[in-house]
Design a protein around this motif. Structure first.
Motif, short mmCIF file in Angstrom:
data_model
loop_
_atom_site.label_atom_id
_atom_site.label_comp_id
_atom_site.label_asym_id
_atom_site.label_seq_id
_atom_site.Cartn_x
_atom_site.Cartn_y
_atom_site.Cartn_z
N THR A 5 -24.40 -1.38 -40.48
CA THR A 5 -23.69 -1.42 -39.22
C THR A 5 -22.49 -2.18 -39.21
OG1 THR A 5 -24.14 -1.01 -36.89
CG2 THR A 5 -25.09 -3.08 -37.92
N ALA A 161 -23.32 3.29 -38.34
CA ALA A 161 -24.50 2.68 -38.45
C ALA A 161 -25.41 3.62 -39.30
CB ALA A 161 -25.45 2.38 -36.91
N ALA A 166 -28.75 2.12 -33.73
CA ALA A 166 -27.93 0.92 -33.96
C ALA A 166 -26.54 1.17 -33.00
CB ALA A 166 -27.58 0.60 -35.33
N LEU A 167 -26.14 2.41 -33.04
CA LEU A 167 -25.03 2.72 -32.22
C LEU A 167 -25.31 2.64 -30.69
CD1 LEU A 167 -23.09 5.55 -34.03
CD2 LEU A 167 -22.63 3.38 -34.17
#
Length: 616
Positions: A5, A161, A166-167
């Motif tokens: 990421t 990512a 994760a985003l």
């Protein structure tokens, strides 16, 4: 494998944002449970979680390398299968190495060849490289989409990512879906439009594409495509070429510093990979080969032969294991446990998925992870050789995907306002027509052969990518790295141009592949009719998912009511899915899987706090 990421912002001191990027990386800890590191300076911050497979000491990331042309840092998820060849080529150009990891080879290849480096790579990968001197980001993804990569453009840079979660962990990213995202979930699920991130403002970097970001903006470019040309080898030569390609591909994909195993269902694809793997193990004196299959408790008592699944897998898997002398483990999952893992499978995929086809694989990968870290699997053979029923049947509708025959039924499940507003058929048809317009043509080809080539392309871009995505998400959620030899781009390029009559040699699906494997497997395994991924036939599972959905729809605050009609959901429960007239996912799925999928939709809406923003 790993999780990657990062955050690039040209107007921000990113050394002050390490905590945010670390939080994003922590959501990927199952992809990389062995280490978590963050690198930050000026405009850039990378986060990386590592699953150690090759060079434990030398492969730490993010990895930075100095060169006369500048300084470069990589954040890499994947496995390179031509590491030695690339390292030798780079050494001949004067480059030196400090480790034997493929990470350093990927980074050095970019330093030497910039964007063209991906054209020289054989592997599965998604990676980011930051050029410190030019203040420029390079993102790339493997040709067939084995490794995932998502991104979100911002006013001053980009977020990227391995996974959507994760985003969504970034404070400035909201879990919003608009009309197109809703159509992706309702009309196309479990597939997804190539490049579509479902959530508003989030894109997927398509397979075989790279992205470059600098202060001038973002550029995305395709670097690979199958090429249509006349196939010049006869049947015997083609079978020999296929066998050589497969054997080379498998041997390349067995490179590892940790224990390796093979999936073994008893079908021709996984059995062939296990046989080639065993040969390499014997040649290299690597000891006993572990093989694994999955089944469901009580399935023997309820299995019923049908056209799509004529026989059970277990006897064939045992036969191949005995012939190859592998250490075989048949993993049995309880039906109630299968229902319970549905939620975890949503968290692994970040979207509603393939119901128990996902949850069983996730559970199965966890069992394998107890013993090994890397495994080979037989995905993609049916897509490239034409093993599915729709390759052998007359299409009912030439403007939608052949496995998707339930659009009218899906529409009828919706609340009234959505039935009026959302045109599922038009959306799916437009996506289908966009895809076949990309398909490489061959001059002089008959209309029938041209249509079949389009069908192969649609399967490669959609169905195959869906299954590769499933295998990556479920395996990495168990911290297991799965490699897919049939997705080697050299093999895909070669098979693309084999004529249909030859692919179907002997009047058998995947006939040319079976011919290529003669002498490697027992005859009854080699010429066994295709059997799909094993599923449960036990009524206990159907009862379990019905009870779960009943409990959900009794809660009037359950988010599923925002999309689907309450009465229709209740009717599905009362009939155990039979009120839905066609298989939800395609010809190979069951009624219980529709109910399980709806459970996953509710889990997704609830767990991710999804906001539906449809404005007139």
């Amino acid at each position: 494998m790993c999780g990657i990421t990062g955050w690039i912002d040209y107007e921000r001191d990113m050394t002050q944002e390490k905590k945010t990027v670390k939080s994003m990386a922590q959501t990927l800890n199952r992809r990389g449970p062995d280490a978590l590191n963050v690198m930050a300076e000026n405009d850039v911050c990378f986060g990386h979680t590592r699953l150690v497979v090759v060079d434990p000491a030398g492969g730490a990331q993010p990895m930075t390398k100095e060169h006369d042309s500048g300084t470069y840092t990589i954040c890499y998820n994947g496995e390179l299968y031509n590491t030695h060849e690339l390292r030798d080529a780079l050494k001949s150009l004067g480059y030196s190495f400090h480790s034997h990891s493929d990470t350093e080879v990927v980074l050095t290849a970019y330093i030497a060849w910039k964007e063209a480096c991906v054209e020289k790579m054989n592997g599965i990968f998604a990676f980011a490289i930051w050029d410190h001197k030019e203040r420029q980001l390079f993102l790339a993804r493997d040709r067939l989409g084995v490794k995932p990569l998502f991104y979100k453009k911002t006013d001053r840079g980009i977020l990227f990512a391995s996974e959507l979660k994760a985003l969504l962990a970034h404070p400035e990213v909201e879990p919003v879906i608009k009309e197109e995202g809703l159509l992706e979930v309702i009309a196309l699920s479990p597939s997804r439009t190539p490049g579509h991130g479902v959530f508003d403002g989030i894109d997927e970097l398509r397979p075989a594409h790279w992205l470059r970001l600098n202060r001038e903006g973002v550029k995305v470019q395709r670097y690979w495509q199958v090429s249509s040309r006349e196939h010049t080898e006869n049947e015997t030569e083609t079978a020999a070429s296929l066998r050589n390609l497969l054997e080379d591909t498998v041997s390349r994909q067995l490179i590892s510093d940790v224990p390796v195993a093979s999936f073994l269902s008893g079908g021709v694809d996984s059995s062939a990979l296990a046989a080639f793997t065993k040969r390499t193990f014997t040649k290299e004196n690597r000891g006993e080969l572990p093989t694994y299959s999955i089944d469901y408790t009580g399935n023997d008592a309820f299995f019923s032969s049908n056209h799509f699944q004529p026989d059970a897998d277990a006897p064939y898997a045992e036969k191949v294991s005995k012939m190859l002398n592998t250490n075989h483990r048949r993993c049995l999952i309880d039906n109630s446990e299968l229902a319970n893992v549905l939620d975890e499978a949503v968290y692994a995929r970040d979207l509603p998925g393939m119901a128990d086809i996902d949850s069983s694989l996730l559970w199965f990968c966890k069992q394998m992870k107890q013993d090994v870290t890397v495994a080979l699997s037989g995905e993609c053979a049916d897509e490239i050789f034409g093993g599915y029923p729709w390759f052998h049947q007359q299409a009912e509708d030439n403007e939608i995907f052949p496995w998707m025959r339930s659009l009218n039924e899906r529409t009828q499940l919706l609340r009234g306002e959505w039935r009026e507003r959302l045109n599922l058929r038009d959306y799916v048809s437009s996506r289908y027509l966009e895809t076949i317009a990309e398909a490489p043509t061959l001059a002089g080809e008959s209309d029938e052969d041209a249509r079949r080539r389009q069908l192969f392309y649609v399967n490669m871009i959609w169905f195959m990518t869906t299954l590769l995505d499933r295998k990556d998400r479920m395996s990495m959620a168990a911290s297991l790295e799965v490699r897919v030899p049939f997705a080697d781009h050299r093999l895909v390029e070669y098979v693309w141009n084999i004529p249909w009559e030859m692919k179907n040699a002997g009047g058998r699906e995947k006939g040319i592949l079976r011919q290529a494997l003669e002498g490697l497997l027992p005859e009854d395994v080699l010429y066994r009719k295709k059997s799909p991924y094993p599923k449960t036939h036990h009524p206990e599972y159907a009862n379990a998912v019905v009870q779960r959905l009943e409990k959900i729809i009794e809660d009037h605050n359950a988010p599923i009511h925002d999309i689907f009609d309450h009465k229709k959901l209740k009717q599905l429960c009362e009939t155990k899915g039979e009120a839905f007239k066609k298989p939800f996912f395609g010809q190979l799925m069951t009624d219980a899987q529709l109910i399980a999928h709806l459970i996953q939709v509710n889990t997704w809406l609830d767990h991710y706090n999804v906001k539906i923003d449809i404005r007139s």
